[in-house]
Design a protein around this motif. Sequence first.
Motif, PDB file in Angstrom:
ATOM      1  N   ARG A 331      -5.291  51.471 -54.818  1.00 46.13           N
ATOM      2  CA  ARG A 331      -6.682  51.341 -54.840  1.00 46.13           C
ATOM      3  C   ARG A 331      -7.175  52.539 -55.331  1.00 46.13           C
ATOM      4  O   ARG A 331      -7.831  53.278 -54.899  1.00 46.13           O
ATOM      5  CB  ARG A 331      -7.200  51.091 -53.352  1.00 46.13           C
ATOM      6  CG  ARG A 331      -7.311  49.777 -52.830  1.00 46.13           C
ATOM      7  CD  ARG A 331      -7.831  49.516 -51.628  1.00 46.13           C
ATOM      8  NE  ARG A 331      -6.660  50.031 -50.249  1.00 46.13           N
ATOM      9  CZ  ARG A 331      -5.887  49.433 -50.132  1.00 46.13           C
ATOM     10  NH1 ARG A 331      -5.757  48.055 -50.298  1.00 46.13           N
ATOM     11  NH2 ARG A 331      -4.899  49.756 -48.990  1.00 46.13           N
ATOM     12  N   PRO A 332      -7.025  52.833 -56.675  1.00 48.64           N
ATOM     13  CA  PRO A 332      -7.258  54.213 -57.282  1.00 48.64           C
ATOM     14  C   PRO A 332      -8.795  54.408 -57.698  1.00 48.64           C
ATOM     15  O   PRO A 332      -9.575  53.663 -57.708  1.00 48.64           O
ATOM     16  CB  PRO A 332      -6.690  53.914 -58.904  1.00 48.64           C
ATOM     17  CG  PRO A 332      -6.556  52.551 -58.925  1.00 48.64           C
ATOM     18  CD  PRO A 332      -6.412  51.710 -57.525  1.00 48.64           C
ATOM     19  N   THR A 333      -9.148  55.454 -57.701  1.00 49.53           N
ATOM     20  CA  THR A 333     -10.672  55.842 -58.127  1.00 49.53           C
ATOM     21  C   THR A 333     -10.723  56.712 -59.107  1.00 49.53           C
ATOM     22  O   THR A 333     -11.508  57.251 -59.433  1.00 49.53           O
ATOM     23  CB  THR A 333     -11.341  56.674 -56.666  1.00 49.53           C
ATOM     24  OG1 THR A 333     -10.419  57.929 -56.350  1.00 49.53           O
ATOM     25  CG2 THR A 333     -11.369  55.846 -55.451  1.00 49.53           C
ATOM     26  N   VAL A 518     -14.053  50.393 -73.261  1.00 46.61           N
ATOM     27  CA  VAL A 518     -13.000  49.239 -73.382  1.00 46.61           C
ATOM     28  C   VAL A 518     -11.730  49.308 -72.375  1.00 46.61           C
ATOM     29  O   VAL A 518     -11.745  48.538 -71.487  1.00 46.61           O
ATOM     30  CB  VAL A 518     -12.332  48.841 -74.698  1.00 46.61           C
ATOM     31  CG1 VAL A 518     -11.417  47.681 -74.650  1.00 46.61           C
ATOM     32  CG2 VAL A 518     -13.720  48.257 -75.488  1.00 46.61           C
ATOM     33  N   VAL A 519     -11.241  50.418 -72.115  1.00 49.18           N
ATOM     34  CA  VAL A 519     -10.222  51.208 -71.646  1.00 49.18           C
ATOM     35  C   VAL A 519     -10.823  50.871 -70.054  1.00 49.18           C
ATOM     36  O   VAL A 519      -9.897  50.241 -69.144  1.00 49.18           O
ATOM     37  CB  VAL A 519      -9.604  52.445 -71.959  1.00 49.18           C
ATOM     38  CG1 VAL A 519      -8.684  52.835 -70.993  1.00 49.18           C
ATOM     39  CG2 VAL A 519      -8.968  52.354 -73.175  1.00 49.18           C
ATOM     40  N   LYS A 520     -11.643  51.591 -69.785  1.00 48.70           N
ATOM     41  CA  LYS A 520     -12.186  51.396 -68.264  1.00 48.70           C
ATOM     42  C   LYS A 520     -12.676  50.065 -67.807  1.00 48.70           C
ATOM     43  O   LYS A 520     -12.156  49.757 -66.709  1.00 48.70           O
ATOM     44  CB  LYS A 520     -13.615  52.168 -68.184  1.00 48.70           C
ATOM     45  CG  LYS A 520     -13.302  53.623 -67.597  1.00 48.70           C
ATOM     46  CD  LYS A 520     -14.452  54.345 -67.008  1.00 48.70           C
ATOM     47  CE  LYS A 520     -14.020  55.349 -66.512  1.00 48.70           C
ATOM     48  NZ  LYS A 520     -14.969  56.119 -65.428  1.00 48.70           N
ATOM     49  N   GLU A 521     -13.166  49.307 -68.664  1.00 47.94           N
ATOM     50  CA  GLU A 521     -13.450  47.556 -68.313  1.00 47.94           C
ATOM     51  C   GLU A 521     -12.125  47.210 -67.878  1.00 47.94           C
ATOM     52  O   GLU A 521     -11.883  46.301 -67.101  1.00 47.94           O
ATOM     53  CB  GLU A 521     -14.354  47.159 -69.429  1.00 47.94           C
ATOM     54  CG  GLU A 521     -15.462  47.452 -69.535  1.00 47.94           C
ATOM     55  CD  GLU A 521     -16.496  47.074 -70.196  1.00 47.94           C
ATOM     56  OE1 GLU A 521     -15.922  46.131 -71.342  1.00 47.94           O
ATOM     57  OE2 GLU A 521     -17.534  46.927 -70.440  1.00 47.94           O
ATOM     58  N   LEU A 522     -11.197  47.288 -68.766  1.00 49.39           N
ATOM     59  CA  LEU A 522      -9.701  46.724 -68.837  1.00 49.39           C
ATOM     60  C   LEU A 522      -9.119  46.975 -67.370  1.00 49.39           C
ATOM     61  O   LEU A 522      -8.779  46.212 -66.544  1.00 49.39           O
ATOM     62  CB  LEU A 522      -9.063  47.054 -69.913  1.00 49.39           C
ATOM     63  CG  LEU A 522      -7.425  46.346 -69.912  1.00 49.39           C
ATOM     64  CD1 LEU A 522      -7.317  45.044 -70.417  1.00 49.39           C
ATOM     65  CD2 LEU A 522      -6.615  47.384 -70.600  1.00 49.39           C
ATOM     66  N   ASP A 528      -5.866  46.026 -59.138  1.00 51.09           N
ATOM     67  CA  ASP A 528      -6.490  45.845 -57.865  1.00 51.09           C
ATOM     68  C   ASP A 528      -7.186  46.975 -57.368  1.00 51.09           C
ATOM     69  O   ASP A 528      -6.448  47.724 -56.887  1.00 51.09           O
ATOM     70  CB  ASP A 528      -5.409  45.071 -56.989  1.00 51.09           C
ATOM     71  CG  ASP A 528      -5.977  44.412 -55.743  1.00 51.09           C
ATOM     72  OD1 ASP A 528      -7.126  44.329 -55.750  1.00 51.09           O
ATOM     73  OD2 ASP A 528      -5.576  44.312 -54.575  1.00 51.09           O
ATOM     74  N   GLY A 529      -8.419  46.775 -56.957  1.00 48.74           N
ATOM     75  CA  GLY A 529      -8.765  48.109 -56.041  1.00 48.74           C
ATOM     76  C   GLY A 529      -9.326  49.266 -56.563  1.00 48.74           C
ATOM     77  O   GLY A 529     -10.129  50.081 -56.294  1.00 48.74           O
ATOM     78  N   TYR A 530      -9.374  49.102 -58.028  1.00 52.36           N
ATOM     79  CA  TYR A 530      -9.752  50.250 -58.906  1.00 52.36           C
ATOM     80  C   TYR A 530     -11.288  50.236 -58.727  1.00 52.36           C
ATOM     81  O   TYR A 530     -12.267  49.525 -59.169  1.00 52.36           O
ATOM     82  CB  TYR A 530      -9.386  50.003 -60.363  1.00 52.36           C
ATOM     83  CG  TYR A 530      -9.809  51.262 -61.233  1.00 52.36           C
ATOM     84  CD1 TYR A 530      -9.774  52.642 -60.888  1.00 52.36           C
ATOM     85  CD2 TYR A 530     -10.405  50.869 -62.717  1.00 52.36           C
ATOM     86  CE1 TYR A 530     -10.246  53.508 -61.712  1.00 52.36           C
ATOM     87  CE2 TYR A 530     -11.009  51.929 -63.483  1.00 52.36           C
ATOM     88  CZ  TYR A 530     -10.919  53.254 -62.764  1.00 52.36           C
ATOM     89  OH  TYR A 530     -11.376  54.337 -64.104  1.00 52.36           O
TER      90      TYR A 530
END
Length: 535
Positions: A331-333, A518-522, A528-530
Amino acid sequence: TTTFQATTIACLIVGFLMWFFREPNLPRSVLPIFWLIVNIAVIASRFLFKGYLYSWDSFINSRKQTLIYGAGNAGVQLVESLKKSTVYAPIAFIDDDKEKQGTILNYLEVFPFDKIDFLIKNKDAKVLLLAVPSVSEKQRTQILKRLTKYPLEVKVLPSLDKIVNGIVNLDAIKHVEVADILGRDSVEPNQSLLERNISGKNILITGAGGSIGSELSRQVMKLSPKKVVLMDNSEFNLYNIHLELASKGFSIEIIPSLCTVTNYHQLKQIIAQNNIQTIYHAAAYKHVPMVEMNIISGTYNNVIGTYNIARLADELEVANMVLVSTDKAVRPTNVMGASKRMSELILQAFSDKSKCCFSMVRFGNVLESAGSVVPLFRNQIKAGGPVTVTHRNITRYFMSIPEAVELVLQSGAMAKGGDVFVLDMGEPIKIIDLAYKMIHLSGLTPIDNENPDGDIRIDFTGLRPGEKLYEELLIGSNVVQSEHPRIMQAKESKLSFDEVSHCVEVIKSARENQDERVVKELLLKYVDGYRSEVA
């Protein structure tokens, strides 16, 4: 003045006696010469003695007032050595044996443990030397934990098996490391598990010059591999680990390869030419704030690098590949954690179609690793502070690097394919408590409400971008115990191979266009949980 009066009176008495007994053979000049010589001799001797006395006092006062914990044979030998020391001045023994308490040993009184505070306040104790080499690791850790609440610089003697010829001297004293106070009972490693994927095989270690990679390299070399390829993109780190291992006289071929994991063609050549059978993939960008500020570089290195290694392990039929992962993948932040979770998903996808046995090992912070909080605190304390803590309630899991690597090697040997192994990290530790312990063990006191006149200030700087208050090791609750008591196996959701391939192509394209969005949206879509911001 008193000296001159005394010598003058003495000369007058001698002169009177000479006149009274009428000594014709003594010239009159004897009296003034005698007066002069006596004055010079007396005054010179007084100055010499005073100089010696003051220099001795200065020598005594400049030495650190030292307590010896342990009134046994080792403690007595240590006191004998300290008598010649220009650094430590022994002032008392501390011992838990009630029969020894209150006695005098080597001219020093033996006090109970609860008198340490009294000795600090009344005898200005600054240092404590732990001289109980016969105790177990568990007992020593317990003693050290009790000592962390006192502002004493704590040093220790090694265990009995490390003391040469049973002789205790100053050279045997070493600093207390953080691992000594955070340590836990060790579990004897399963030797067959350690050797299973290494003994007689050709091994590739990526990131071999880093904190984890270098320890992997050291431990792998002890397990009789046929050949070890050390790979790193840092020339300096690669040079250091290669020099260290080459100097130990192993009859094992060691090949240093200066290469980045994003260079697919060079990777292919390294793996093919050296007929690699087991890969330990430790190369990654791991510093959370740094990756957060360099999203494209961090994601490309971590994700595409892992994809290249996994693809080649599949194509060239490497027997085993182990990914060194992190609790920040749960569940990375932050981008770093999300990129490591994506790396796990890549291995899980390949495991469904490949003959190679892919596995990943997830664990928390390791002590003394590059960029970790322990060396940062140590340097800040040496500089006189302040010690910077991001949040009063922040916690982290900690494990020593050797223990973590030992468990990584055993985890990889238990893998059946696509396994996510999670290391038992023990209990999480509050970073503020760690800061207090490190300050105390340095012989200093923190500045706080209870002690406004302390030595080291602690500043709370606020959570950094992408930083969590606490870390987790499991995404879900589906976890089973492995055959090793410190290793668990998690059953977690995964992506299809087509989805993974799509993610890789999107990241490559985003790198060409330098498109962070684009990278962040991907990552937000597939990990899961990002969450991209701290809640």
